[in-house]
Design a protein around this motif. Structure first.
Motif, PDB file in Angstrom:
ATOM      1  N   GLU A   1      -7.523  -2.511  -5.389  1.00  0.00           N
ATOM      2  CA  GLU A   1      -7.821  -1.308  -4.584  1.00  0.00           C
ATOM      3  C   GLU A   1      -6.565  -0.509  -4.258  1.00  0.00           C
ATOM      4  O   GLU A   1      -6.597   0.698  -4.186  1.00  0.00           O
ATOM      5  CB  GLU A   1      -8.417  -1.727  -3.226  1.00  0.00           C
ATOM      6  CG  GLU A   1      -9.918  -1.765  -3.178  1.00  0.00           C
ATOM      7  CD  GLU A   1     -10.376  -2.560  -1.959  1.00  0.00           C
ATOM      8  OE1 GLU A   1      -9.758  -2.425  -0.888  1.00  0.00           O
ATOM      9  OE2 GLU A   1     -11.341  -3.338  -2.112  1.00  0.00           O
ATOM     10  N   GLU A   2      -5.486  -1.216  -4.023  1.00  0.00           N
ATOM     11  CA  GLU A   2      -4.288  -0.558  -3.467  1.00  0.00           C
ATOM     12  C   GLU A   2      -3.253  -0.153  -4.510  1.00  0.00           C
ATOM     13  O   GLU A   2      -2.393   0.674  -4.223  1.00  0.00           O
ATOM     14  CB  GLU A   2      -3.595  -1.496  -2.449  1.00  0.00           C
ATOM     15  CG  GLU A   2      -4.459  -1.933  -1.288  1.00  0.00           C
ATOM     16  CD  GLU A   2      -4.791  -0.796  -0.322  1.00  0.00           C
ATOM     17  OE1 GLU A   2      -4.193   0.291  -0.430  1.00  0.00           O
ATOM     18  OE2 GLU A   2      -5.670  -1.028   0.531  1.00  0.00           O
TER      19      GLU A   2
ATOM     20  N   THR B   1       0.868  -1.183   0.000  1.00  0.00           N
ATOM     21  CA  THR B   1       0.000   0.000   0.000  1.00  0.00           C
ATOM     22  C   THR B   1       0.898   1.223   0.000  1.00  0.00           C
ATOM     23  O   THR B   1       2.077   1.143   0.386  1.00  0.00           O
ATOM     24  CB  THR B   1      -0.874   0.061   1.273  1.00  0.00           C
ATOM     25  OG1 THR B   1      -0.008   0.257   2.401  1.00  0.00           O
ATOM     26  CG2 THR B   1      -1.683  -1.218   1.472  1.00  0.00           C
TER      27      THR B   1
END
Ligand code: AP5
Length: 207
Positions: free
Chosen positions: A161-162, A100
């Motif tokens: 998502e990351e 992330t």
């Protein structure tokens, strides 16, 4: 010949970024052996902790079984001392960390303080049509417990998502290259060597 021949201060401190099944672990082994650097794989380290029944393993296990990220503090405790030690020795290949942008920011600050920051990041580009069958095959041959269709879907969703801010983080620092991870193992390896040997240092695609 590595880039170090051109710049004596350059060291293989490589980060592999890619979705589950893209081949990061497969290629990280080859990088570690060929360039004599340490392979630091967060998934492997976490699985060892789970198997050993340690406190870290106990805290990580549920998230791993769901295909979610484990808390940052666990990962930092496992990775940062190894990364600093390896950077002070011959170098490293990071497989699965940072995942992330938050992890990347924090890791980079500590790494810069210790002169061991990542010198090259590589995105393994592949689509789910290629990765899911690879992981299901691995489930059959190795029995990894998070290689089920449902957990694979969750891991892919977390990656999606990351990944964009993470890529921007390394792109903005001129550190990002891309390989086509749908190619054969040997072709991906050749592309990685071209990047590490200085023939394709920045984005884009080293094929
Ligand atoms: P982790 O173990 O890192 O799993 P992953 O990212 O899902 O990666 P994989 O091991 O599935 O894929 P890979 O790209 O390494 O592929 P491989 O080379 O094995 O993480 C597991 C869990 O730990 C996470 O879900 C999370 O819970 C936790 N975690 C880890 N890091 C974390 C972090 N930083 N923060 C928070 N949580 C974290 O290849 C796959 C298969 O394909 C193999 O069978 C291989 O032989 C085959 N293959 C490889 N390359 C090719 C090719 N070119 N052609 C054909 N087959 C190939």
């Amino acid at each position: 010949m590595t880039k170090a021949r051109v710049d004596p201060d350059w060291q293989v401190r490589l980060l592999l970024i890619g979705p589950p099944g893209a081949g990061k672990g497969t290629q990280a082994h080859r990088v570690a052996e060929h360039y004599d650097v340490e392979h630091i794989a967060t998934g492997d380290l976490l699985r060892e902790e789970v198997e050993a029944g340690s406190d870290i393993g106990g805290r990580a296990s549920d998230a791993m079984q769901r295909g979610e990220l484990v808390p940052d503090d666990l990962v930092f405790d496992l990775v940062m001392p190894r990364m600093i030690a390896a950077g002070r020795a011959n170098g490293y290949v990071l497989d699965g960390f940072p995942r992330t942008v938050g992890q990347a920011q924090e890791a980079r600050l500590t790494a810069l303080d210790n002169d061991v920051a990542v010198t090259q990041a590589v995105l393994f580009e592949a689509s789910p049509d290629v990765m899911v069958p690879r992981l299901l095959e691995r489930a059959r041959s190795e029995g990894r417990s998070d290689d089920t269709p449902e957990v694979i879907r969750a891991r892919l969703a977390v990656f999606d998502e990351e990944v964009e801010p993470l890529l921007d983080f390394y792109r903005d620092r001129g550190l990002l290259a891309v390989v086509d991870a749908t190619a054969s193992r040997d072709e991906v390896w050749a592309a990685l060597q071209r990047i590490l040997d200085g023939e394709g240092t920045t984005e884009d695609h080293a094929r």
